[in-house]
Design a protein around this motif. Structure first.
Motif, short mmCIF file in Angstrom:
data_model
loop_
_atom_site.label_atom_id
_atom_site.label_comp_id
_atom_site.label_asym_id
_atom_site.label_seq_id
_atom_site.Cartn_x
_atom_site.Cartn_y
_atom_site.Cartn_z
N SER A 72 0.82 -1.21 0.00
CA SER A 72 0.00 0.00 0.00
C SER A 72 0.86 1.27 0.00
N GLY A 73 0.44 2.23 -0.81
CA GLY A 73 1.13 3.51 -0.87
C GLY A 73 2.36 3.54 -1.75
N GLN A 74 2.65 2.43 -2.43
CA GLN A 74 3.82 2.38 -3.31
C GLN A 74 3.47 2.60 -4.78
N GLY A 75 2.21 2.91 -5.04
CA GLY A 75 1.82 3.25 -6.40
C GLY A 75 0.75 2.37 -7.01
N SER A 76 0.71 1.08 -6.62
CA SER A 76 -0.23 0.16 -7.25
C SER A 76 -1.59 0.15 -6.56
N LEU A 77 -1.59 0.30 -5.25
CA LEU A 77 -2.84 0.27 -4.49
C LEU A 77 -2.66 1.06 -3.21
N ILE A 78 -3.79 1.31 -2.53
CA ILE A 78 -3.75 2.01 -1.26
C ILE A 78 -4.72 1.36 -0.29
N LYS A 79 -4.42 1.51 1.00
CA LYS A 79 -5.30 1.01 2.06
C LYS A 79 -6.18 2.17 2.50
N VAL A 80 -7.48 1.97 2.46
CA VAL A 80 -8.43 3.00 2.86
C VAL A 80 -9.42 2.39 3.84
N GLN A 81 -10.30 3.24 4.35
CA GLN A 81 -11.32 2.75 5.26
C GLN A 81 -12.23 1.76 4.51
N GLY A 82 -12.30 0.56 5.01
CA GLY A 82 -13.15 -0.45 4.41
C GLY A 82 -12.41 -1.47 3.56
N GLY A 83 -11.12 -1.25 3.31
CA GLY A 83 -10.38 -2.24 2.53
C GLY A 83 -9.29 -1.64 1.68
N PHE A 84 -9.15 -2.16 0.46
CA PHE A 84 -8.08 -1.75 -0.44
C PHE A 84 -8.67 -1.23 -1.75
N GLN A 85 -7.92 -0.31 -2.36
CA GLN A 85 -8.34 0.26 -3.64
C GLN A 85 -7.17 0.23 -4.61
N ILE A 86 -7.39 -0.34 -5.77
CA ILE A 86 -6.35 -0.40 -6.78
C ILE A 86 -6.27 0.94 -7.50
N LEU A 87 -5.06 1.35 -7.88
CA LEU A 87 -4.84 2.61 -8.60
C LEU A 87 -4.54 2.33 -10.07
N ALA A 88 -4.50 3.38 -10.86
CA ALA A 88 -4.25 3.22 -12.29
C ALA A 88 -2.96 2.47 -12.59
N PRO A 89 -1.84 2.78 -11.90
CA PRO A 89 -0.62 1.99 -12.15
C PRO A 89 -0.78 0.51 -11.81
N GLY A 90 -1.61 0.22 -10.78
CA GLY A 90 -1.87 -1.18 -10.43
C GLY A 90 -2.66 -1.90 -11.50
N LEU A 91 -3.63 -1.20 -12.09
CA LEU A 91 -4.39 -1.78 -13.20
C LEU A 91 -3.48 -2.12 -14.36
N ALA A 92 -2.57 -1.19 -14.65
CA ALA A 92 -1.63 -1.41 -15.75
C ALA A 92 -0.67 -2.54 -15.43
N GLU A 93 -0.26 -2.64 -14.16
CA GLU A 93 0.68 -3.69 -13.77
C GLU A 93 0.07 -5.08 -13.93
N VAL A 94 -1.21 -5.22 -13.55
CA VAL A 94 -1.88 -6.52 -13.69
C VAL A 94 -1.97 -6.91 -15.16
N GLU A 95 -2.34 -5.97 -16.00
CA GLU A 95 -2.44 -6.28 -17.43
C GLU A 95 -1.08 -6.63 -18.02
N ARG A 96 -0.04 -5.99 -17.51
CA ARG A 96 1.32 -6.33 -17.97
C ARG A 96 1.69 -7.75 -17.54
N LEU A 97 1.34 -8.11 -16.30
CA LEU A 97 1.62 -9.46 -15.82
C LEU A 97 0.87 -10.51 -16.64
N ILE A 98 -0.39 -10.22 -16.95
CA ILE A 98 -1.19 -11.16 -17.75
C ILE A 98 -0.56 -11.35 -19.13
N ASN A 99 -0.20 -10.26 -19.78
CA ASN A 99 0.41 -10.35 -21.12
C ASN A 99 1.74 -11.09 -21.07
N SER A 100 2.50 -10.82 -20.02
CA SER A 100 3.80 -11.49 -19.89
C SER A 100 3.64 -12.99 -19.73
N ARG A 101 2.71 -13.42 -18.88
CA ARG A 101 2.48 -14.87 -18.69
C ARG A 101 1.93 -15.52 -19.95
#
Length: 392
Positions: free
Chosen positions: A347-376
């Motif tokens: 959390s807080g490193q760019g991909s996601l953040i911890k907020v009240q109620g749980g976790f929220q993914i950020l735009a760089p995190g969305l891009a990172e997941v898609e990059r991981l999927i394409n790489s695999r």
């Protein structure tokens, strides 16, 4: 000449010792400065003209009712201004004719026009108090603290665009209003730097086209009285209805029967997400792709998948619901406490953040997941090609 009074010539002009003297000329000079610009006008009048005209001459010249100089008749002419409406004497109101074609500066035209499409709506939310922009409408229709900060950022920059006519504002100015309402923290600062809807350059913040669309959508929501305000800016808490329903659901998830957790009961939200996820036609074996992911990567993927299933890239998900989703949608089992810990570390490193109620993914995190999927997927294709080549 016979019949001519002494002291005057035959043309009526004053004379001394039989010769005419030039009339005494009086020079009037008017200088005015305004907002860094200055103008001046100069006129020459004889004693006789100055006395007969008096203040009317100055008012006419300065007020633009008379253009200094002589008309074709050779005699100075001024209009009767005794019945004219009072006017502010200013050179900046003077409109030169084509004959008096001197460069002029329209200072009003240099000021930004407040003609943005949503200027009037934005004035219902903010007002200027001296040099500071004050938030008047605190019901931002947010779901949590970060969402409130995000909404306020969009509205502040949109106000700068539509009302002030500025394409971007200083980061310090944006931070100031966030601090004054208690919404500035590390998560907010990270979101500003990582948001794909903002342009952040040289300590200035502006809105991309996608950001402008998002800001106007938020503006409409804030002014819509039919939309419930789920998070209170003044108290920093969710509304009673939202809080009680959330507690009821959490109690249901954590309830026990005969000393055993009801693992066979899943959140209605999660079941809805799973149904939507399975209706998406990806044609990808996600289980094969993520089964070897790290705990953090699995959690990040789950947040990405839920955002796709709900069409809400900013949804907040608890670790318990995330665990349920990974199991129901993909058949991936994870330990909730380990999942929580791994996501908090990221959390807080760019991909996601911890907020009240749980976790929220950020735009760089969305891009990172898609990059991981394409790489695999690419690695899987290469491995398959190698196996086929070996068989040949």
């Amino acid at each position: 000449m016979c019949g001519t009074p002494r002291g005057e010539g035959h043309d009526g002009s004053a004379a001394t010792n039989g010769s005419s003297l030039p009339p005494v000329m009086n020079t009037l000079k008017f200088v005015e400065s305004s907002k860094g610009y200055s103008r001046e006008i100069q006129a020459s009048l004889t004693n006789e003209v100055g006395i007969s005209w008096g203040g009317a001459a100055i008012a006419a010249i300065v007020g633009g009712q008379m253009i200094p100089g002589k008309p074709p008749t050779g005699r100075p002419v001024i209009r009767d201004v005794s019945n004219a409406e009072p006017q502010q004497l200013s050179l900046f109101n003077y409109e030169p004719s084509t004959e008096n074609n001197k460069p002029t500066i329209d200072t009003v035209a240099q000021l930004p026009a407040a003609n943005g499409v949503d200027a009037e709506k934005l004035r219902q939310i903010f007002r200027h108090n001296g040099e500071q922009l004050q938030l008047m409408e605190t019901r931002l229709k947010a779901t949590n603290r970060l969402d409130a900060a995000r909404r306020l950022i969009f509205l502040v920059v949109l106000y700068s665009l539509d009302v002030d006519g500025r394409q971007e504002i200083p980061r310090t100015e944006l931070n100031d209003i966030l601090k004054r309402v208690g919404l500035y923290d590390n998560n907010t600062a990270t979101w500003i730097g990582k948001s794909a809807d903002l342009i952040v350059e040289r300590d200035m913040v502006g809105l991309r086209l996608s950001g402008q669309e998002q800001a106007r959508k938020i503006l409409t929501q804030v002014l819509d009285r039919s939309i419930e305000d789920k998070w209170n800016l003044t108290s920093g808490a969710t509304s009673r209805n939202s809080k009680s329903s959330g507690k009821s659901e959490e109690d249901s998830e954590n309830s026990t029967k005969n000393g055993k957790r009801k693992n066979n009961e899943f959140s209605k939200d999660v079941e809805s997400w799973v149904a939507n996820w399975k209706s998406l036609a990806f044609n990808i074996d996600f289980y094969a792709i993520i089964k070897d992911f790290t705990g953090m990567e699995k959690g990040l993927f789950g947040l990405w998948a839920i955002s796709k299933a709900t069409s809400n890239p900013e949804i907040v998900v608890s670790s318990n619901k995330l665990k349920q989703f990974l199991y129901l949608a993909l058949g991936i089992k994870v330990d909730q406490s380990n999942l929580e810990r791994r996501l908090q570390e990221a959390s807080g490193q760019g991909s996601l953040i911890k907020v009240q109620g749980g976790f929220q993914i950020l735009a760089p995190g969305l891009a990172e997941v898609e990059r991981l999927i394409n790489s695999r997927q690419n690695n899987a294709s290469i491995d398959e090609s190698s196996e086929n080549a070996g068989e040949v």
